[in-house]
Design a protein around this motif. Structure first.
Motif, short mmCIF file in Angstrom:
data_model
loop_
_atom_site.label_atom_id
_atom_site.label_comp_id
_atom_site.label_asym_id
_atom_site.label_seq_id
_atom_site.Cartn_x
_atom_site.Cartn_y
_atom_site.Cartn_z
N VAL A 8 0.86 -1.20 0.00
CA VAL A 8 0.00 0.00 0.00
C VAL A 8 0.88 1.24 0.00
O VAL A 8 1.80 1.35 0.80
CB VAL A 8 -0.92 0.04 1.24
N GLU A 9 0.59 2.15 -0.94
CA GLU A 9 1.31 3.43 -0.99
C GLU A 9 0.30 4.55 -0.76
O GLU A 9 -0.79 4.54 -1.34
CB GLU A 9 1.97 3.57 -2.36
N VAL A 10 0.62 5.51 0.11
CA VAL A 10 -0.35 6.56 0.47
C VAL A 10 0.23 7.93 0.14
O VAL A 10 1.43 8.17 0.34
CB VAL A 10 -0.66 6.51 1.99
N GLY A 11 -0.63 8.83 -0.40
CA GLY A 11 -0.22 10.23 -0.54
C GLY A 11 -0.02 10.71 -1.96
O GLY A 11 0.23 11.89 -2.18
N ILE A 12 -0.17 9.81 -2.95
CA ILE A 12 0.01 10.26 -4.34
C ILE A 12 -1.16 11.21 -4.70
O ILE A 12 -2.32 10.83 -4.53
CB ILE A 12 -0.02 9.04 -5.31
N CYS A 13 -0.86 12.42 -5.13
CA CYS A 13 -1.87 13.45 -5.50
C CYS A 13 -2.83 13.77 -4.36
O CYS A 13 -4.04 13.99 -4.58
CB CYS A 13 -2.68 13.00 -6.72
N LYS A 14 -2.32 13.74 -3.12
CA LYS A 14 -3.17 13.98 -1.94
C LYS A 14 -3.94 15.29 -2.03
O LYS A 14 -5.14 15.34 -1.81
CB LYS A 14 -2.34 13.94 -0.66
N ALA A 15 -3.24 16.37 -2.39
CA ALA A 15 -3.90 17.70 -2.40
C ALA A 15 -5.08 17.71 -3.38
O ALA A 15 -6.17 18.17 -3.05
CB ALA A 15 -2.88 18.76 -2.77
N SER A 16 -4.87 17.17 -4.57
CA SER A 16 -5.96 17.18 -5.57
C SER A 16 -7.12 16.30 -5.10
O SER A 16 -8.28 16.61 -5.32
CB SER A 16 -5.48 16.65 -6.93
N ALA A 17 -6.78 15.20 -4.44
CA ALA A 17 -7.85 14.30 -3.96
C ALA A 17 -8.63 14.97 -2.83
O ALA A 17 -9.86 14.92 -2.79
CB ALA A 17 -7.25 12.98 -3.49
N ASP A 18 -7.93 15.64 -1.93
CA ASP A 18 -8.65 16.34 -0.84
C ASP A 18 -9.53 17.46 -1.40
O ASP A 18 -10.61 17.72 -0.89
CB ASP A 18 -7.63 16.94 0.16
N ALA A 19 -9.06 18.07 -2.50
CA ALA A 19 -9.82 19.20 -3.08
C ALA A 19 -11.14 18.74 -3.68
O ALA A 19 -12.02 19.54 -3.99
CB ALA A 19 -8.98 19.89 -4.15
N LEU A 20 -11.32 17.41 -3.81
CA LEU A 20 -12.59 16.89 -4.34
C LEU A 20 -13.72 17.02 -3.33
O LEU A 20 -14.88 17.09 -3.70
CB LEU A 20 -12.43 15.39 -4.67
N ASN A 21 -13.38 16.97 -2.06
CA ASN A 21 -14.41 16.76 -1.04
C ASN A 21 -14.49 17.79 0.09
O ASN A 21 -14.67 17.41 1.26
CB ASN A 21 -14.23 15.38 -0.42
N PRO A 22 -14.42 19.11 -0.22
CA PRO A 22 -14.55 20.08 0.88
C PRO A 22 -15.90 19.94 1.60
O PRO A 22 -15.98 20.08 2.82
CB PRO A 22 -14.43 21.43 0.18
N VAL A 23 -16.95 19.61 0.84
CA VAL A 23 -18.28 19.47 1.44
C VAL A 23 -18.28 18.31 2.43
O VAL A 23 -18.68 18.44 3.58
CB VAL A 23 -19.35 19.25 0.33
N PHE A 24 -17.75 17.17 1.99
CA PHE A 24 -17.76 15.95 2.83
C PHE A 24 -16.99 16.20 4.14
O PHE A 24 -17.48 15.93 5.23
CB PHE A 24 -17.13 14.81 2.05
N TYR A 25 -15.77 16.78 4.00
CA TYR A 25 -14.95 16.99 5.20
C TYR A 25 -15.64 17.95 6.16
O TYR A 25 -15.71 17.74 7.37
CB TYR A 25 -13.57 17.55 4.82
N HIS A 26 -16.22 19.02 5.60
CA HIS A 26 -16.83 20.07 6.42
C HIS A 26 -18.06 19.51 7.15
O HIS A 26 -18.20 19.64 8.37
CB HIS A 26 -17.24 21.25 5.53
#
Ligand SMILES: Nc1c(/N=C/[C@@H](O)[C@H](O)[C@H](O)COP(=O)(O)O)[nH]c(=O)[nH]c1=O
Ligand SMILES: [Zn+2]
Length: 362
Positions: free
Chosen positions: A122-140
């Motif tokens: 398992v590798e974690v963190g590839i394109c993390k910023a772009s993936a997080d930018a998908l879901n501001p609604v979900f996180y909030h």
């Protein structure tokens, strides 16, 4: 193609679910075997299959010894669907590349742990910023249980939303107005004040050229229930309408609306509606994303409470002046520059003759 390329493909596939998955996040998954894409999937609706399920299902026996790229950590808990981590283990996937870990405490890190314990790389963190930018609604919404608020305004170059005579149709052009309808189609709720209903009799529905796009729930802030019985939002039946009123509205007035199609009158136990109570109520009603289209007074009250997560501003190349011409944000205003809501400009683009600025409070 490199890991980043396949992850960017998964990120783009995730966008297929935008506006459809609340309160779940949008997620994309791509399965690659011997340098070929053999499975693609996106989460499309809460309660339905997760992205990994679609992608693994498409890959079939090619999933064995393949690599799967997922924009969000595979789930490990039994939600409405069986855990994706188990599915990947069962299908003998060789490598899992995860863009970002799940913020949900139920899940955080557990899926990755389960996969590693099963001997999967398992590798974690590839394109993390772009993936997080998908879901501001979900996180909030997960964190705060109140809607992620996008405040939209459309003004002339000198900041007006209407002329001194109240004329406002239209300030912005077709391209900008189409953009607004795209936003409407991905939001759970659209909110205006009763003054906008009285001035424009808006329909607040999503009208895209190809006739697609879901309608958001129409939310009217109307302390004393002044919404006219013949208004479009209470008669066209095109979308649910929730009218939020204060505790001074009497019973027979409330009853006037009870046989209107899809109309709910929600009474808050306060004389004047506070933004925080409205957001708490809407959060409890499952509204995860809220598109605030004003007018000026409503925008003013959201600004005062700083209850804004994103600002979409359309500026038309027109000048109309007028001391009494309304600007996009009214209300009592913020008195000192030090208390101003400071935003970061995220993008500036031209839409037809107009300029669109997306900004977010710091
Ligand atoms: N005047 C303008 C807007 N005006 C926005 C609101 O004041 C309108 O009542 C609302 O968008 C009407 O909703 P409808 O009936 O569903 O079309 N918004 C824009 O982007 N550009 C404008 O030039
Ligand atoms: Zn899952």
């Amino acid at each position: 193609m490199r890991d980043q390329d396949y992850m960017n493909l998964a990120i783009n596939v995730a966008k297929a679910g935008l506006g459809q998955t609340n309160p779940n996040p949008v997620v994309g998954a791509v399965v690659v075997k011997d340098g070929r894409v053999v499975g693609i999937g996106a989460h499309l609706k809460a309660g339905e299959a997760h992205a990994e399920v679609y992608a693994i299902h498409m890959a079939r026996e090619k999933a064995e010894n393949a690599t799967i790229y997922v924009t969000l950590e595979p789930c490990s808990h039994h939600g409405k669907t069986p855990p994706c981590a188990d599915l990947l283990i069962k299908n003998k996937v060789k490598r899992v590349v995860v863009a970002t870990t799940d913020p949900n405490p139920l899940v955080a890190g557990k899926g990755i742990k389960k996969l590693r314990e099963a001997g999967i790389e398992v590798e974690v963190g590839i394109c993390k910023a772009s993936a997080d930018a998908l879901n501001p609604v979900f996180y909030h919404y997960l964190d705060k249980k109140i809607p992620y608020v996008t405040l939209k305004s459309a003004t002339t170059l000198d900041g007006k939303i209407a002329t001194v005579t109240g004329e406002s149709k239209w300030i912005t052009g077709d391209a900008a107005r189409l953009d607004v309808h795209l936003y409407r189609s991905i939001h759970d709720g659209i909110l205006v004040g009763v003054n906008t209903v009285l001035a424009d009799d808006p329909s607040l529905t999503t009208r895209l050229p190809d006739g697609t796009g879901k309608n958001p729930i129409r939310i009217i802030l109307d302390t004393s229930l002044r919404t006219p019985l013949e208004a479009k939002v209470v008669n066209d039946g095109n979308a649910p309408t929730w009218i939020i009123v204060g505790n001074q509205v009497n019973r027979e007035k409330l009853n006037d609306f009870q046989d209107k199609p899809g109309v709910r009158v929600l009474q808050l136990n306060e004389q004047t509606l506070s933004v925080n109570s409205v957001l708490t109520l809407l959060g409890q009603e499952g509204i995860a994303s809220l598109f605030v289209e004003g007018g000026a007074e409503i925008n003013g009250s959201f600004l005062k409470e700083k209850a804004i997560n994103q600002v979409i501003t359309y500026i038309a190349p027109k000048l109309i002046g007028g001391k009494l011409a309304p600007t996009s944000i009214g209300g009592s205003g913020i008195e000192t520059l030090g208390e101003a809501l400071q935003v970061v400009i995220k993008s500036v683009e031209q839409l037809g003759d107009d300029v669109k600025i997306v900004s977010e409070p710091i």
